[in-house]
Design an enzyme around this catalytic site. Sequence first.
Site, short mmCIF file in Angstrom:
data_model
loop_
_atom_site.label_atom_id
_atom_site.label_comp_id
_atom_site.label_asym_id
_atom_site.label_seq_id
_atom_site.Cartn_x
_atom_site.Cartn_y
_atom_site.Cartn_z
N LYS A 131 0.75 -1.24 0.04
CA LYS A 131 0.11 -0.15 0.01
C LYS A 131 0.82 1.32 -0.06
CE LYS A 131 -1.59 3.07 2.72
NZ LYS A 131 -1.60 3.99 1.77
N GLY A 156 7.27 5.15 8.15
CA GLY A 156 6.42 6.30 8.09
C GLY A 156 6.45 6.97 9.51
N SER A 157 5.33 7.53 10.14
CA SER A 157 5.41 8.49 11.34
C SER A 157 5.32 7.37 12.46
CB SER A 157 4.28 9.29 11.30
OG SER A 157 3.00 8.49 11.37
N GLU A 183 10.23 1.53 10.67
CA GLU A 183 11.05 2.28 10.37
C GLU A 183 10.46 3.85 10.45
OE1 GLU A 183 13.42 5.14 9.13
OE2 GLU A 183 13.13 4.65 6.98
N CYS A 205 13.73 10.77 6.63
CA CYS A 205 13.85 10.33 8.06
C CYS A 205 14.99 10.59 8.72
CB CYS A 205 13.28 8.97 8.11
SG CYS A 205 14.01 7.68 7.08
N GLU A 220 10.03 15.97 15.29
CA GLU A 220 10.62 15.79 13.97
C GLU A 220 9.47 16.65 13.22
OE1 GLU A 220 9.57 12.13 11.80
OE2 GLU A 220 11.48 12.09 10.98
P1 ADP Z 1 2.59 11.25 7.31
O1 ADP Z 1 1.88 11.43 8.46
O2 ADP Z 1 3.83 11.88 7.05
O3 ADP Z 1 1.77 11.20 6.14
P2 ADP Z 1 2.04 8.35 7.86
O4 ADP Z 1 2.82 7.56 8.72
O5 ADP Z 1 0.56 9.02 8.14
O6 ADP Z 1 3.16 9.56 7.33
O7 ADP Z 1 1.97 7.68 6.35
C1 ADP Z 1 2.74 6.63 6.07
C2 ADP Z 1 1.98 5.43 5.35
O8 ADP Z 1 1.14 5.03 6.50
C3 ADP Z 1 1.06 6.08 4.28
O9 ADP Z 1 1.28 4.75 3.35
C4 ADP Z 1 -0.27 6.27 4.91
O10 ADP Z 1 -1.43 5.91 4.10
C5 ADP Z 1 -0.14 4.93 6.20
N1 ADP Z 1 -1.11 5.10 7.00
C6 ADP Z 1 -1.37 6.32 7.69
N2 ADP Z 1 -2.52 5.82 8.88
C7 ADP Z 1 -2.43 4.62 8.88
C8 ADP Z 1 -3.22 3.76 9.80
N3 ADP Z 1 -4.09 4.10 10.78
N4 ADP Z 1 -2.95 2.27 9.52
C9 ADP Z 1 -1.97 1.81 8.57
N5 ADP Z 1 -1.67 2.76 7.77
C10 ADP Z 1 -1.55 3.85 7.98
#
Ligand code: ADP
Length: 499
Positions: free
Chosen positions: A189, A242-243, A265, A300, A399
């Site tokens: 995804k 991601g975050s 990560e 990151c 961050e």
């Molecule tokens: P940012 O806040 O910088 O956009 P995210 O950590 O939200 O970074 O996004 C990284 C990935 O995690 C993206 O593919 C996003 O769609 C996905 N994501 C965001 N929220 C969720 C969630 N609740 N469960 C699973 N994946 C998620």
Amino acid sequence: MEIPGQIARRVANLVLPDTCVMDGALARAADGATFDNISPRDGRVLNKVPACGVADVDRAVAAARAAFEDGRWRRQSPKDKKKTLFRLAELMERDLDDLALMESLDTGKPISDATNVDIPLAIQSVRWYAEALDKIYGEVGPSNDSKFSYAVHEPLGVIGAITPWNFPLHMAMWKVAPALAMGNSVVLKPAEQSPLTSMRVAQLAIEAGLPAGVFNVVTGFGRPVGEALARHMDVDMITFTGSGAVGRQLMIYAGESNLKRVSLELGGKSPQIVFADCPDLDAAAEAAAWGVFFNQGEVCTAASRLLVQDSIKDDFLRRVTEVARTIKVGDPLDPSTRYGAMISERQMNTALRHIDQSKSEGLNLVLGGERVMAETGGFYVEPTIFDGVHSRSTIAREEIFGPVLGVMTFKDAAEAVQIANDTVYGLASGLWTADLDRAMSMTRRLRAGLVWVNGWDSCDITMPFGGFKQSGFGRDRSLHALHKYADLKSVTFTLREAR
Ligand code: ADP
């Protein structure tokens, strides 16, 4: 915004993918839903992308599971698997220019970076893991005469990969390539902000002859798509970049579902430490500026905290500022641009909010601090430097994922280590010194998964990449990433005397 002449024809001829890939075929969301994919270059809609839902995740996971169980990929000979992955790498290389253009349009990053960094590194990952897949050996146990024990690496099964928008294809291939090389099936995804290159590469995988169901891409938002994948009872592992906030959620989803493995990560607040005996102050100044401003700060490992020994602070800050001044904000599609747009209005506002906050905390704005090129409709923020930052300053703790550098001072190695480690994160760190003993002792004391001495971001796919502390766990890159997508199985034969 007008498209630069030399690239206009390429943009006009570019066909943007608008489908997912499930079970070896192009697919749309079951309910036909789509969302607008916006280019941060000018804020305009690029195309419409499937907004998948839970039913689509179920479908992709079922296809991945079927492919894994019947062994159509896993049980192929290493030689054949390698051939297919090499073919995929060749097709990515054939389409490198298109992939780079898509990445630049989708993220606002300079076309020169997409062409010279992002896509070549994604191709390198596919090749590196293809090359590695027939070099995975097990172990023979030290058993007595009546036993024979060995341990083998077996693929986990169905891997859910959830990836970010800063280096969309590069990060995706850090995960997809080793997972496939190990014999798993993958459901990827991509981030909703930047899905195009993942969608296209899934099509190329079909062309390369990867069997149906082995590599699926579902597009859409974190909720519901990412969540459905991470809660799925038939997904064996989630691999994520991601975050921290989403990383925490993924662990909850795993705990509340099937205890799938989770590899995270996450972010960082990485320090770059410059001692007065730095062997090359100009190189360090380049690294200090580009270490945080590369990719508009959306990295990151961004070197967002610059720690300078107090005796050289003024001189060094002047050098860094001089380099940063040369980093001109420009149209991502202009081949001479080295610094483009931020990914989204939201991300831009996060950076601007931190800049305002830093001003209100009394920090000294040395450079930048403004949104620019707003008339284009795009999301551009100048490289920004604050001096006088201390450990309690918000920009030293949170961050930002944007182009904001905080400059701090220290008097000696002990204080440098104390400041560097005074963060919940532990991803990257760097130091510049000519003193070998000091460098050695500091590399031992810095609590970070990556330590770079006299260079920033100076290692490559051969070395493990990942964090300590709240920067996550599990490693991308290197052979460790291959093993991450496998379980160890111990097998013991009980033997009788030969008759
Ligand atoms: P940012 O806040 O910088 O956009 P995210 O950590 O939200 O970074 O996004 C990284 C990935 O995690 C993206 O593919 C996003 O769609 C996905 N994501 C965001 N929220 C969720 C969630 N609740 N469960 C699973 N994946 C998620």
